[in-house]
Design an enzyme around this catalytic site. Sequence first.
Site, short mmCIF file in Angstrom:
data_model
loop_
_atom_site.label_atom_id
_atom_site.label_comp_id
_atom_site.label_asym_id
_atom_site.label_seq_id
_atom_site.Cartn_x
_atom_site.Cartn_y
_atom_site.Cartn_z
CG ASN A 176 -18.65 -12.93 -44.78
OD1 ASN A 176 -17.52 -12.34 -44.94
ND2 ASN A 176 -19.51 -12.31 -43.72
CG HIS B 59 -24.73 -12.93 -37.23
ND1 HIS B 59 -23.75 -13.84 -37.26
CD2 HIS B 59 -24.81 -12.14 -38.51
CE1 HIS B 59 -23.10 -13.60 -38.42
NE2 HIS B 59 -23.84 -12.93 -39.11
#
Length: 435
Positions: free
Chosen positions: A307, A338
């Site tokens: 990512n 997250h």
Amino acid sequence: MDWLQLFFLHPVSLYQGAAFPFALLFNYLCIMDSFSIHARYLFLLAGGAALALAAMGPFAMLVFIPALCATVLICSLGPQDVHRWAFLFQMGWQTLCHLGLHYTEYYLQERPSVRFCITLSSLMLLTQRVTSLSLDICEGKVEGASRGLRDRSSLSEHLCKALPYFSYLLFFPALLGGPLCSFQKFQACVQRSRNLCPRRSVWVLPWRGLQMLGLECLKVILRITLTAGAGLTHCQQLQCIFVMWSTAGLFKLTYYSCWILDDALLHAAGFGPGFGQSPGEEGSISDADIWTLETTHRISLFTRKWNQSTARWLRRLVFQQGGAWPLLQTFAFSAWWHGLHPGQVFGFLCWALMVEADYLIHTFASLFIRSWPMRLFYRALTWAHAQLIIAYIMLAVEARSLSSLWLLCNSYNSVFPVVYCILLFLLGKRKHTFN
């Protein structure tokens, strides 16, 4: 397998696919110069609002409100203050929404709404754009509009000044996914003329389609293999290693497929590599550097390539800001961003330790392993070990309950990160000799 089935539903991909015709239409109208600049901003903003309402339903307000508030902060605060307040507000809002998910999952013991999960994912991407833009203003890369709401201009002029920022925060190709696009690149792409359209871009979308088709075929094969065997609940001894590796492989293939789709949507709208590149700006990147991710024997390189746009954003936002233990701070913030689920806290802490151990192990090896046969053997061994550690971390991060996390930690798979932790402890004492 319950959490695996939930992961593979992927309603986001359906909405991303539905947005393709509008992305191609926007790109075509820009190339033909059929749009004024303000009309282009409004098209992207209206598309983002429509996509949010279709994908999130009433939860879309949880995205509209912080985007509007961030725009007001950007237009009203000076360059010295805008980043601090924009960061605190956006992370505070996102944390409250994540706490709502925690309440649903852990207190009420209910499965959260799919639309709410899509909203949280979109909020995380919105946080990237808000903080990236505020950092650009703070560092002088983007001219702020702090005087836009203080002078005696008319309301329409105020709205025109705020429109590019609001459109950037909600533009539909990046609302539900995609690599982070800087505001400079966004603005340059919106304002481009028909002369800025590389011919090579025509072949990008078919190539992305072939990549996705290949990944989906691999997912079917792995899913059949995994379904035919035992899961982590029923596996025995060394069989758990294969279960962990194959399950993590399904996760990785799913991520790769989503990233390629997101990248293709941005490219279809005209925000791909080669469009709107500023002289001093870092090149556009794709989040799915599959070859490097699957062949590297270094966990640190995997971390930088996994990512990629998010890795660069975390490096800029946290790691490069100084302070003690920047690596640990970066992974701790990533766990916060997250959502601070138990598996995420454990997984990102483990990931930080593995990266630190990776630096020491490979530095030590480069000093003492000289012959090429030993180097080849060392690379093969560390590749296998790194891939298993990455699979372990991935399953820990994706675990949605303490019971799933306990199954993973109580299996033979825990041997792999423990080996790196022991080497980190032993080699850490000799770190001064490496330096």
